[in-house]
Design a protein around this motif. Sequence first.
Motif, mmCIF file in Angstrom:
data_model
loop_
_atom_site.group_PDB
_atom_site.id
_atom_site.type_symbol
_atom_site.label_atom_id
_atom_site.label_comp_id
_atom_site.label_asym_id
_atom_site.label_seq_id
_atom_site.Cartn_x
_atom_site.Cartn_y
_atom_site.Cartn_z
ATOM 1 N N ILE A 141 0.696 -1.182 0.012
ATOM 2 C CA ILE A 141 -0.006 -0.035 -0.006
ATOM 3 C C ILE A 141 0.968 1.062 0.032
ATOM 4 C CG2 ILE A 141 -1.716 1.379 1.307
ATOM 5 C CD1 ILE A 141 -2.904 -1.319 2.239
ATOM 6 N N ALA A 142 1.983 1.213 0.778
ATOM 7 C CA ALA A 142 2.946 2.308 0.774
ATOM 8 C C ALA A 142 3.421 2.613 -0.743
ATOM 9 C CB ALA A 142 4.025 2.162 1.838
ATOM 10 N N GLU A 143 3.758 1.621 -1.334
ATOM 11 C CA GLU A 143 4.302 1.885 -2.653
ATOM 12 C C GLU A 143 3.361 2.467 -3.478
ATOM 13 O OE1 GLU A 143 7.433 -2.034 -3.020
ATOM 14 O OE2 GLU A 143 5.426 -2.339 -3.947
ATOM 15 N N ARG A 144 2.138 2.051 -3.277
ATOM 16 C CA ARG A 144 1.136 2.684 -4.115
ATOM 17 C C ARG A 144 0.740 4.069 -3.833
ATOM 18 N NH1 ARG A 144 0.360 -0.477 -8.700
ATOM 19 N NH2 ARG A 144 -1.416 0.950 -8.989
ATOM 20 N N ILE A 145 0.825 4.563 -2.603
ATOM 21 C CA ILE A 145 0.468 5.701 -2.235
ATOM 22 C C ILE A 145 1.708 6.481 -1.576
ATOM 23 C CG2 ILE A 145 -1.175 7.075 -0.775
ATOM 24 C CD1 ILE A 145 -2.968 4.360 -0.426
ATOM 25 N N PRO A 146 2.606 6.805 -2.378
ATOM 26 C CA PRO A 146 4.119 7.510 -2.011
ATOM 27 C C PRO A 146 3.759 8.960 -1.436
ATOM 28 C CG PRO A 146 3.752 7.762 -4.383
ATOM 29 C CD PRO A 146 2.454 6.842 -3.913
ATOM 30 N N GLU A 147 4.468 9.298 -0.468
ATOM 31 C CA GLU A 147 4.380 10.523 0.193
ATOM 32 C C GLU A 147 4.519 11.649 -0.912
ATOM 33 O OE1 GLU A 147 7.480 11.684 3.136
ATOM 34 O OE2 GLU A 147 7.893 9.592 3.087
ATOM 35 N N TYR A 148 5.432 11.526 -1.729
ATOM 36 C CA TYR A 148 5.716 12.554 -2.659
ATOM 37 C C TYR A 148 4.465 13.002 -3.719
ATOM 38 C CZ TYR A 148 6.892 8.869 -5.909
ATOM 39 O OH TYR A 148 6.821 7.592 -6.690
ATOM 40 N N GLU A 149 3.509 12.211 -3.607
ATOM 41 C CA GLU A 149 2.416 12.406 -4.695
ATOM 42 C C GLU A 149 1.234 12.847 -3.880
ATOM 43 O OE1 GLU A 149 1.622 8.862 -7.032
ATOM 44 O OE2 GLU A 149 3.442 9.627 -8.645
ATOM 45 N N TYR A 150 1.209 12.418 -2.558
ATOM 46 C CA TYR A 150 0.000 12.583 -1.721
ATOM 47 C C TYR A 150 0.332 13.173 -0.472
ATOM 48 C CZ TYR A 150 -1.924 9.025 -5.081
ATOM 49 O OH TYR A 150 -2.437 8.634 -6.336
ATOM 50 N N PRO A 151 0.062 14.657 -0.056
ATOM 51 C CA PRO A 151 0.358 15.185 1.012
ATOM 52 C C PRO A 151 -0.249 14.432 2.146
ATOM 53 C CG PRO A 151 -0.207 16.680 -0.667
ATOM 54 C CD PRO A 151 -0.473 15.576 -1.204
ATOM 55 N N LEU A 195 -4.700 8.312 3.563
ATOM 56 C CA LEU A 195 -5.026 7.588 2.619
ATOM 57 C C LEU A 195 -4.451 5.999 2.673
ATOM 58 C CD1 LEU A 195 -4.275 9.836 -0.462
ATOM 59 C CD2 LEU A 195 -6.429 9.185 0.405
ATOM 60 N N ARG A 196 -3.278 5.830 3.260
ATOM 61 C CA ARG A 196 -2.678 4.461 3.711
ATOM 62 C C ARG A 196 -3.639 3.575 4.505
ATOM 63 N NH1 ARG A 196 3.605 5.509 3.929
ATOM 64 N NH2 ARG A 196 4.159 6.276 1.766
ATOM 65 N N LEU A 213 -5.712 0.320 3.970
ATOM 66 C CA LEU A 213 -5.615 -0.760 4.719
ATOM 67 C C LEU A 213 -6.982 -1.571 5.397
ATOM 68 C CD1 LEU A 213 -3.459 -2.913 6.043
ATOM 69 C CD2 LEU A 213 -3.071 -1.344 7.752
ATOM 70 N N LYS A 214 -7.639 -0.340 5.701
ATOM 71 C CA LYS A 214 -8.886 -1.064 6.290
ATOM 72 C C LYS A 214 -9.966 -1.608 5.287
ATOM 73 C CE LYS A 214 -8.610 2.258 10.230
ATOM 74 N NZ LYS A 214 -9.217 3.725 10.715
ATOM 75 N N ILE A 215 -9.671 -1.373 3.956
ATOM 76 C CA ILE A 215 -10.517 -1.869 3.004
ATOM 77 C C ILE A 215 -9.946 -3.567 2.981
ATOM 78 C CG2 ILE A 215 -10.961 -2.110 0.784
ATOM 79 C CD1 ILE A 215 -10.369 0.883 0.354
ATOM 80 N N TYR A 216 -9.036 -3.809 3.367
ATOM 81 C CA TYR A 216 -8.731 -5.137 3.120
ATOM 82 C C TYR A 216 -8.330 -5.846 4.403
ATOM 83 C CZ TYR A 216 -7.808 -3.482 -1.632
ATOM 84 O OH TYR A 216 -7.948 -2.971 -2.776
ATOM 85 N N ALA A 269 -6.461 -10.950 2.082
ATOM 86 C CA ALA A 269 -6.253 -9.622 2.117
ATOM 87 C C ALA A 269 -5.323 -9.018 1.095
ATOM 88 C CB ALA A 269 -6.025 -8.831 3.409
ATOM 89 N N ILE A 270 -4.304 -9.849 1.206
ATOM 90 C CA ILE A 270 -3.099 -9.437 0.099
ATOM 91 C C ILE A 270 -3.431 -9.960 -1.205
ATOM 92 C CG2 ILE A 270 -0.734 -9.872 -0.594
ATOM 93 C CD1 ILE A 270 0.344 -9.957 2.046
ATOM 94 N N VAL A 271 -4.192 -11.133 -1.532
ATOM 95 C CA VAL A 271 -4.805 -11.635 -2.696
ATOM 96 C C VAL A 271 -5.587 -10.538 -3.255
ATOM 97 C CG1 VAL A 271 -5.996 -13.137 -3.948
ATOM 98 C CG2 VAL A 271 -3.968 -13.865 -2.505
ATOM 99 N N LYS A 272 -6.621 -10.123 -2.401
ATOM 100 C CA LYS A 272 -7.525 -9.143 -3.009
ATOM 101 C C LYS A 272 -6.982 -8.023 -3.312
ATOM 102 C CE LYS A 272 -11.546 -10.666 -0.241
ATOM 103 N NZ LYS A 272 -12.486 -10.336 0.762
ATOM 104 N N LEU A 273 -5.951 -7.228 -2.505
ATOM 105 C CA LEU A 273 -5.167 -6.126 -2.902
ATOM 106 C C LEU A 273 -4.404 -6.434 -4.369
ATOM 107 C CD1 LEU A 273 -4.049 -3.489 -2.292
ATOM 108 C CD2 LEU A 273 -2.374 -4.625 -0.973
#
Length: 538
Positions: A346-356, A361-362, A366-369, A384-388
């Motif tokens: 999840i952190a790779e998909r929501i990097p801090e340099y793109e999302y203040p 958001l992370r 996480l709570k979705i899965y 959970a990981i397979v769904k992600l």
Amino acid sequence: MGNSINLFHGPEVPSREVTTKYGKIVGRRMIQKSDRMVDAFLGIPFAKPPVAELRFKKPVPPEPWSDTLHATKFASRCVQLDPFFFVKYKLGPCSEDCLYLNVFTPVWEPPEGGFPVMVFIHGGGYCIDSAVKYGDIGICQHLVAPHGVVVVTIQYRLGYLGFFTTGDDACDENVALWDMTLALQWVQENIGAFNGDKNNVTIFGQSAGGASVDLLSLSPYSRDLFHKVVPMAGNASCEWAINNNAVEKSRLMALKNGITENDSHELIRRMREVPAMKLATGLGSDTTGGKMQTTIGPRIDGDFLPKTPIELRKEAPKKKRLTGICEAEGILSYVIHSKKYIEEIIAERIPEYEYPNFKELRDQALKIYLQPEERQDKDKYDHAIVKLYTDLFLASDTQTSVYENLEVENDATYLYSFDYVNPKSFGFLIGRHLPFIAPTHCTELAYLFGVGILVDFKFNEDDNKMIGIMTQMWTNFAKYGDPNGDPSKPESILPFQWEAASNEHPRRYLSIKLAPEMKDPFQEGRSEFWRNLKRHLR
């Protein structure tokens, strides 16, 4: 691998003779003793061999032949590095000379205009696979004979032979897509000789083949060569469908072969001297920065793909489409990346340099899965990981493609999730590495072609029922533009109703299993989070 290669053991009986634009052809009569006999024509050239000076160039139509062509065996596959589970199946030799197609056609009297035509484009991450794996007798028995369609399977250049680019005019780009286009032109010019209807052509493909058929429906060079489209487990909206680093990767391949020229024309000249197998690549993926990409693949070149897929979708001719995924597409991704934690992904998909607001958001993602109290439950964690991975690999972008199509045409997309599996379809070696057994990438193909895709396995009674359901829906769509069938032909009508997605119900889909049923929302609605996240960046 089941019937994936020619397993017809009866006496070889010649097919009828067919006269094409390029010459006469005789194939094999695959189904002989029936009132619905089927002929197969294997290894028909639709282009000149793309070798020597034709390497890295658009395909050129073949030269006509004077003698009758005996089309009774599959042609060579494009050069590739086989995954371990391909090797023992002996799918035949590899060669740069690979631009061939196969035609499976009814022998009985065609309807007015001819039989509907279905053209299959195989997947393989743009780098591996071939038409060989999807067989001959299975296609004849499960698609052609019972449903009265002509099926065409094609091959195209793979890996760097299909997608090498210098980013300038030194070589043609996206030549694999041009290969597919020339094959579709061949169908338009010649399929009538096989009693096919050139005015009713459906293209279908899976994984990279699904992305390819979607791209073909968008390109101004190919989109008028067929009428309906079936992107399966892959489409042009997937982030991996377009390769944003193709020029850099092509340069690295040149360096790997000792070619360091800065001048693109000289680089291409030298690359044409490299043995084809040194340009072969295997199935792979690049997840740099959390984004999924294939080893090499199509790029927006300003020609075949003059704009991005989302821009082209708004201006391309509207086509009915049938699209979807398998329930747990992410299982194989989980096996490949099994050492990654869900928080890391999840952190790779929501990097801090793109999302203040990346922390917020992370946490939402996480709570979705996974809930905090489920963190130590291995079964729930694995699911959970397979769904992600399923969402990131295919589900979210498949839902996005439905929204994009609904913006330009309402009620034109039939959405599905393939939810049936036979555990034996994975075999022991693959099955023991899976976190759990569920339908995953490629599972649905076994029930269209009647072959084992990953391993050979014996089809049981339920498997055969599933083949009947799948092939009826897919051929109904090819015939009538509606998987439910034609009300004027009672034999085509399904015992259930597949409702198309609509602006009012964009996430409704058919759960394909032994007792199919409509459901809503697609993949439990999880894709909405990722779709909104991407829209935020636009």
